[in-house]
Design a protein around this motif. Sequence first.
Motif, mmCIF file in Angstrom:
data_model
loop_
_atom_site.group_PDB
_atom_site.id
_atom_site.type_symbol
_atom_site.label_atom_id
_atom_site.label_comp_id
_atom_site.label_asym_id
_atom_site.label_seq_id
_atom_site.Cartn_x
_atom_site.Cartn_y
_atom_site.Cartn_z
ATOM 1 N N ASP A 150 -5.297 9.006 10.479
ATOM 2 C CA ASP A 150 -5.672 10.285 10.438
ATOM 3 C C ASP A 150 -6.683 10.744 9.221
ATOM 4 O OD1 ASP A 150 -5.601 13.066 10.968
ATOM 5 O OD2 ASP A 150 -3.887 13.554 10.033
ATOM 6 N N GLY A 151 -7.273 9.673 9.100
ATOM 7 C CA GLY A 151 -8.492 9.817 7.846
ATOM 8 C C GLY A 151 -7.950 9.564 6.504
ATOM 9 N N SER A 152 -6.645 8.996 6.276
ATOM 10 C CA SER A 152 -6.229 8.758 5.054
ATOM 11 C C SER A 152 -6.892 7.396 4.623
ATOM 12 C CB SER A 152 -4.850 8.936 5.035
ATOM 13 O OG SER A 152 -4.164 7.836 5.504
ATOM 14 N N GLY A 153 -6.845 6.405 5.512
ATOM 15 C CA GLY A 153 -7.317 5.177 5.017
ATOM 16 C C GLY A 153 -6.147 4.076 4.979
ATOM 17 N N ALA A 154 -4.846 4.819 4.989
ATOM 18 C CA ALA A 154 -3.833 4.061 4.514
ATOM 19 C C ALA A 154 -3.055 3.488 5.746
ATOM 20 C CB ALA A 154 -2.728 4.677 3.665
ATOM 21 N N LYS A 155 -2.277 2.510 6.071
ATOM 22 C CA LYS A 155 -1.587 2.341 7.191
ATOM 23 C C LYS A 155 -0.565 3.331 7.508
ATOM 24 C CE LYS A 155 1.202 -1.684 8.893
ATOM 25 N NZ LYS A 155 1.718 -3.016 8.567
ATOM 26 N N LYS A 156 -0.404 3.404 8.821
ATOM 27 C CA LYS A 156 0.335 4.324 9.408
ATOM 28 C C LYS A 156 1.996 4.183 8.887
ATOM 29 C CE LYS A 156 2.067 6.753 13.399
ATOM 30 N NZ LYS A 156 1.758 6.984 15.194
ATOM 31 N N THR A 196 -3.265 0.661 -1.101
ATOM 32 C CA THR A 196 -2.692 -0.498 -1.397
ATOM 33 C C THR A 196 -2.419 -1.136 -0.019
ATOM 34 O OG1 THR A 196 -0.494 0.858 -1.427
ATOM 35 C CG2 THR A 196 -1.498 0.393 -3.740
ATOM 36 N N ASP A 197 -2.087 -0.347 1.054
ATOM 37 C CA ASP A 197 -1.814 -0.823 2.284
ATOM 38 C C ASP A 197 -2.726 -0.444 3.480
ATOM 39 O OD1 ASP A 197 -0.523 -2.465 4.215
ATOM 40 O OD2 ASP A 197 1.264 -1.256 4.406
ATOM 41 N N PRO A 198 -3.815 -0.979 3.578
ATOM 42 C CA PRO A 198 -5.034 -0.257 4.318
ATOM 43 C C PRO A 198 -4.774 -0.205 5.668
ATOM 44 C CG PRO A 198 -5.615 -2.331 3.409
ATOM 45 C CD PRO A 198 -4.441 -2.207 2.858
ATOM 46 N N CYS A 199 -5.207 0.776 6.549
ATOM 47 C CA CYS A 199 -5.329 0.869 7.847
ATOM 48 C C CYS A 199 -5.915 -0.197 8.479
ATOM 49 C CB CYS A 199 -5.797 2.257 8.231
ATOM 50 S SG CYS A 199 -5.968 2.386 9.964
ATOM 51 N N ALA A 200 -5.446 -0.934 9.512
ATOM 52 C CA ALA A 200 -6.233 -2.063 9.957
ATOM 53 C C ALA A 200 -7.135 -1.769 10.838
ATOM 54 C CB ALA A 200 -5.247 -2.898 10.986
ATOM 55 N N SER A 201 -7.644 -0.447 11.509
ATOM 56 C CA SER A 201 -8.563 0.153 12.145
ATOM 57 C C SER A 201 -9.734 0.272 11.482
ATOM 58 C CB SER A 201 -8.133 1.242 13.043
ATOM 59 O OG SER A 201 -6.844 0.915 14.011
ATOM 60 N N CYS A 202 -9.693 1.055 10.020
ATOM 61 C CA CYS A 202 -10.838 1.459 9.441
ATOM 62 C C CYS A 202 -10.869 0.608 8.211
ATOM 63 C CB CYS A 202 -10.715 2.880 9.024
ATOM 64 S SG CYS A 202 -9.283 3.154 8.115
ATOM 65 N N GLU A 205 -11.058 2.566 4.981
ATOM 66 C CA GLU A 205 -12.134 3.637 4.840
ATOM 67 C C GLU A 205 -11.803 5.017 5.171
ATOM 68 O OE1 GLU A 205 -15.178 3.014 3.368
ATOM 69 O OE2 GLU A 205 -14.432 1.361 2.784
ATOM 70 N N GLY A 206 -10.894 5.185 6.124
ATOM 71 C CA GLY A 206 -10.604 6.505 6.600
ATOM 72 C C GLY A 206 -11.533 7.191 7.529
ATOM 73 N N PRO A 237 -15.810 13.797 6.448
ATOM 74 C CA PRO A 237 -15.566 13.422 4.951
ATOM 75 C C PRO A 237 -15.013 12.293 4.578
ATOM 76 C CG PRO A 237 -14.126 15.100 5.690
ATOM 77 C CD PRO A 237 -14.917 14.897 6.828
ATOM 78 N N VAL A 238 -14.758 11.648 3.436
ATOM 79 C CA VAL A 238 -14.033 10.651 3.076
ATOM 80 C C VAL A 238 -12.961 11.344 2.664
ATOM 81 C CG1 VAL A 238 -13.800 8.752 1.428
ATOM 82 C CG2 VAL A 238 -16.143 9.330 2.349
ATOM 83 N N ARG A 239 -11.733 10.975 3.329
ATOM 84 C CA ARG A 239 -10.436 11.377 2.902
ATOM 85 C C ARG A 239 -10.752 12.951 2.546
ATOM 86 N NH1 ARG A 239 -10.332 6.007 1.563
ATOM 87 N NH2 ARG A 239 -10.977 6.201 -0.559
ATOM 88 N N GLY A 240 -10.664 13.826 3.503
ATOM 89 C CA GLY A 240 -10.698 15.282 3.142
ATOM 90 C C GLY A 240 -11.927 15.837 2.918
#
Length: 297
Positions: A150-156, A196-202, A205-206, A237-240
């Motif tokens: 959801d654009g946060s960049g963090a793993k679900k 600290t735990d990035p999303c594997a899809s992005c 980057e978000g 936008p980048v995270r917001g």
Amino acid sequence: MSKRDYYEVLGVERGASESDLKKAYRRLAMKYHPDRNPGDKESEDKFKEANEAYEVLSDASKRAAFDQYGHAGVDPSMGGGGAGFGGANFSDIFGDVFSDFFGGGRGGCRGGAQRGSDLRYTLELNLEEAVRGTTVSIRVPTLVNCQPCDGSGAKKGSTPSTCPTCGGIGQVRMQQGFFSVQQTCPRCHGQGKIITDPCASCHGEGRVEEYKTLSVKVPAGVDTGDRIRLSGEGEAPVRGGGAGDLLCRVAVETPVNLSRRQRELLEELRDSLEGDSSHSPKASGWFDGVKRFFGDL
């Protein structure tokens, strides 16, 4: 080789009106267009030079920056950043120093959400489409919010953590003698948070790149150099923050087989609409006049 003054390129005075700029640019574009001068490198360079000059002078903020600072005010490679020193760039360079002198520094506002970047697209139209108006479908590459995070960049299931370097402000303060200077945090790059735990899809980057298909309504009577803005259709936008806009710059294809007199008549017909803010009422008559002079285009 140094760049020529943009007003000199278009052949207009510094106080030229928007209408004068458009007329000057249109004449140069028709004269030096690559389709009319195949294989002519000099004409191609002059076409690009005129295009660059009009792009700056037709934009009020860029024109003001150019008037005050010359090419340095609008050329990112010369420090202008494309927006001139009178806007956000001036504030970014000097604002924190001044605010520290007089107290009330801007704190964490710069570490907040940032608007996505605007996108530019050249919308090519034939003469009839430009005169009558039309609706066209375009496909543009852009950055959109990553769906899994959801654009946060963090793993679900996880969330970004507060940056330990700046404490979530997005800036760090450096003492240089008597001066206290704020700079963008080098660790979180002004975001105030780190992944600290990035999303594997992005990959943290978000945002991800994809193509969007958009419908653009073109009003009757548009001409080369006119711009159509699609609000909110630029980069995410980048995270917001809010999305940027898509700026479609019109390029009208003029038939290349017209005689010199026919081109002059076409210019006269076009100029007859100059200053008319609602081109639509005259558009049909203009097109009928074009067909009457030149036959079936």
